[in-house]
Design a protein around this motif. Structure first.
Motif, PDB file in Angstrom:
ATOM      1  N   TYR A  38       0.835  -1.208   0.000  1.00  0.00           N
ATOM      2  CA  TYR A  38       0.000   0.000   0.000  1.00  0.00           C
ATOM      3  C   TYR A  38       0.868   1.256   0.000  1.00  0.00           C
ATOM      4  O   TYR A  38       0.677   2.172  -0.808  1.00  0.00           O
ATOM      5  CB  TYR A  38      -0.914  -0.013   1.230  1.00  0.00           C
ATOM      6  N   VAL A  39       1.841   1.308   0.916  1.00  0.00           N
ATOM      7  CA  VAL A  39       2.681   2.494   1.040  1.00  0.00           C
ATOM      8  C   VAL A  39       3.516   2.708  -0.214  1.00  0.00           C
ATOM      9  O   VAL A  39       3.649   3.843  -0.713  1.00  0.00           O
ATOM     10  CB  VAL A  39       3.588   2.379   2.282  1.00  0.00           C
ATOM     11  N   ASN A  40       4.088   1.642  -0.758  1.00  0.00           N
ATOM     12  CA  ASN A  40       4.960   1.779  -1.923  1.00  0.00           C
ATOM     13  C   ASN A  40       4.200   2.098  -3.203  1.00  0.00           C
ATOM     14  O   ASN A  40       4.748   2.719  -4.117  1.00  0.00           O
ATOM     15  CB  ASN A  40       5.777   0.499  -2.116  1.00  0.00           C
ATOM     16  N   SER A  41       2.935   1.703  -3.281  1.00  0.00           N
ATOM     17  CA  SER A  41       2.170   1.960  -4.499  1.00  0.00           C
ATOM     18  C   SER A  41       1.358   3.248  -4.431  1.00  0.00           C
ATOM     19  O   SER A  41       1.141   3.912  -5.460  1.00  0.00           O
ATOM     20  CB  SER A  41       1.224   0.785  -4.788  1.00  0.00           C
ATOM     21  N   ASN A  72       0.899   8.581   3.153  1.00  0.00           N
ATOM     22  CA  ASN A  72      -0.303   9.250   3.649  1.00  0.00           C
ATOM     23  C   ASN A  72      -1.387   9.329   2.576  1.00  0.00           C
ATOM     24  O   ASN A  72      -2.136  10.304   2.503  1.00  0.00           O
ATOM     25  CB  ASN A  72       0.026  10.659   4.153  1.00  0.00           C
ATOM     26  N   ALA A  73      -1.498   8.297   1.771  1.00  0.00           N
ATOM     27  CA  ALA A  73      -2.449   8.303   0.662  1.00  0.00           C
ATOM     28  C   ALA A  73      -3.892   8.446   1.119  1.00  0.00           C
ATOM     29  O   ALA A  73      -4.757   8.910   0.352  1.00  0.00           O
ATOM     30  CB  ALA A  73      -2.295   7.017  -0.156  1.00  0.00           C
ATOM     31  N   PHE A  74      -4.176   8.081   2.359  1.00  0.00           N
ATOM     32  CA  PHE A  74      -5.551   8.092   2.866  1.00  0.00           C
ATOM     33  C   PHE A  74      -6.165   9.490   2.889  1.00  0.00           C
ATOM     34  O   PHE A  74      -7.382   9.635   2.941  1.00  0.00           O
ATOM     35  CB  PHE A  74      -5.606   7.490   4.271  1.00  0.00           C
ATOM     36  N   TYR A  75      -5.338  10.536   2.830  1.00  0.00           N
ATOM     37  CA  TYR A  75      -5.884  11.891   2.768  1.00  0.00           C
ATOM     38  C   TYR A  75      -6.463  12.207   1.383  1.00  0.00           C
ATOM     39  O   TYR A  75      -7.223  13.160   1.239  1.00  0.00           O
ATOM     40  CB  TYR A  75      -4.798  12.926   3.073  1.00  0.00           C
ATOM     41  N   LYS A 103     -10.181   4.062   3.070  1.00  0.00           N
ATOM     42  CA  LYS A 103     -10.797   2.793   3.444  1.00  0.00           C
ATOM     43  C   LYS A 103      -9.886   1.614   3.117  1.00  0.00           C
ATOM     44  O   LYS A 103      -9.901   0.600   3.810  1.00  0.00           O
ATOM     45  CB  LYS A 103     -12.155   2.644   2.747  1.00  0.00           C
ATOM     46  N   ALA A 104      -9.078   1.755   2.064  1.00  0.00           N
ATOM     47  CA  ALA A 104      -8.111   0.701   1.743  1.00  0.00           C
ATOM     48  C   ALA A 104      -7.076   0.577   2.854  1.00  0.00           C
ATOM     49  O   ALA A 104      -6.684  -0.535   3.239  1.00  0.00           O
ATOM     50  CB  ALA A 104      -7.429   0.996   0.411  1.00  0.00           C
ATOM     51  N   CYS A 149      -4.922  10.395  11.575  1.00  0.00           N
ATOM     52  CA  CYS A 149      -6.349  10.496  11.263  1.00  0.00           C
ATOM     53  C   CYS A 149      -7.165  11.009  12.446  1.00  0.00           C
ATOM     54  O   CYS A 149      -8.395  10.898  12.459  1.00  0.00           O
ATOM     55  CB  CYS A 149      -6.895   9.135  10.820  1.00  0.00           C
ATOM     56  N   THR A 150      -6.493  11.559  13.449  1.00  0.00           N
ATOM     57  CA  THR A 150      -7.158  12.022  14.655  1.00  0.00           C
ATOM     58  C   THR A 150      -6.641  13.403  15.027  1.00  0.00           C
ATOM     59  O   THR A 150      -5.440  13.644  15.001  1.00  0.00           O
ATOM     60  CB  THR A 150      -6.888  11.061  15.840  1.00  0.00           C
TER      61      THR A 150
END
Length: 243
Positions: free
Chosen positions: A100-103, A107-110, A117-118, A205-206
């Protein structure tokens, strides 16, 4: 109700009696059952009750790898305070986090709800599935007034996604009652609560909330309220599994 709960108000003692009775019934009728301790204020109340009343429900927690330092401090304090009820910690799969981090980026969740959600799916949902494997029921510290996504929850529900019963023993408790219990029984809690963090998840996220803001406003604050769940507490249906 006698000590150690004598300092609590009569109304809260009534709720407490109901909660303890429910926890005992879960342990008796739905073994093996586990309690998912996210180390929030509500979950520390349940941890204290399960340990204090010697209830046969095991406890686990999910370490996403991005928790605040204060949460790790509480994790250690919990282990020292309740040695009779050790908390088993589950971690995400390292290879999934790396991919996830490498692709997508650290901080992709932002960037989007799908990316967020992934991340939650990798860091929370997959470890949760392993924690619940082989169990008959799981217990949470959810309260109805916490969020618009939780107003329809019931004290006992069939969790179709995980294939087991789900119990929310503090569903009808107020925030004031949770803190009354914590203070009266000297229950350890996350230091961030004293810094205006009513709801605490992963560090990035908090955030703290302002006076008058909803208690969940500090979680995924860049998203709309109706999206503010990670998937751990997805909609469930009915009291019993479908036939």
């Amino acid at each position: 109700m006698t000590t150690p709960y004598a300092a609590l108000s009569p109304a809260l003692q009534d709720k407490l009696t109901h909660t303890i009775t429910l926890l005992q019934r879960i342990a008796s009728e739905f073994s093996p059952a586990v309690f998912a301790n996210s180390l929030g204020a509500e979950d520390m109340v349940l941890t204290d009750l399960i340990a204090r009343e010697q209830i046969g429900i095991d406890i686990f927690s999910l370490d996403t790898g991005r928790l605040p330092a204060e949460t790790y401090a509480l994790m250690q304090q919990t282990a020292e305070t309740y040695p009779s009820k050790p908390v088993t910690v589950f971690f995400p799969r390292a290879e999934s986090v790396e991919q996830y981090v490498n692709s997508q980026g650290i901080n992709a969740f932002y960037g989007s709800i799908d990316a967020r959600k992934a991340c939650c799916r990798i860091r929370k949902l997959e470890p949760l599935a392993r924690a619940l494997a082989g169990k008959t029921a799981w217990v949470t510290g959810l309260r109805r007034e916490q969020s618009t996504t939780r107003t329809d929850m019931q004290e006992q529900e069939w969790d179709a996604g995980n294939g087991l019963q789900k119990f929310n023993p503090l569903l009808a408790w107020s925030e004031k009652e949770v803190w009354a219990y914590i203070k009266a029984l000297n229950v350890p809690y996350n230091a961030l609560h004293d810094q205006h963090y009513p709801s605490i998840g992963c560090a990035p996220c908090t955030r703290a909330i302002a006076v008058g803001e909803d208690v969940r406003a500090g979680r995924w604050w860049w998203e709309n309220p109706e999206n503010k769940e990670c998937g751990l507490h997805a909609k469930v249906s009915g009291l019993t599994p479908p036939k």
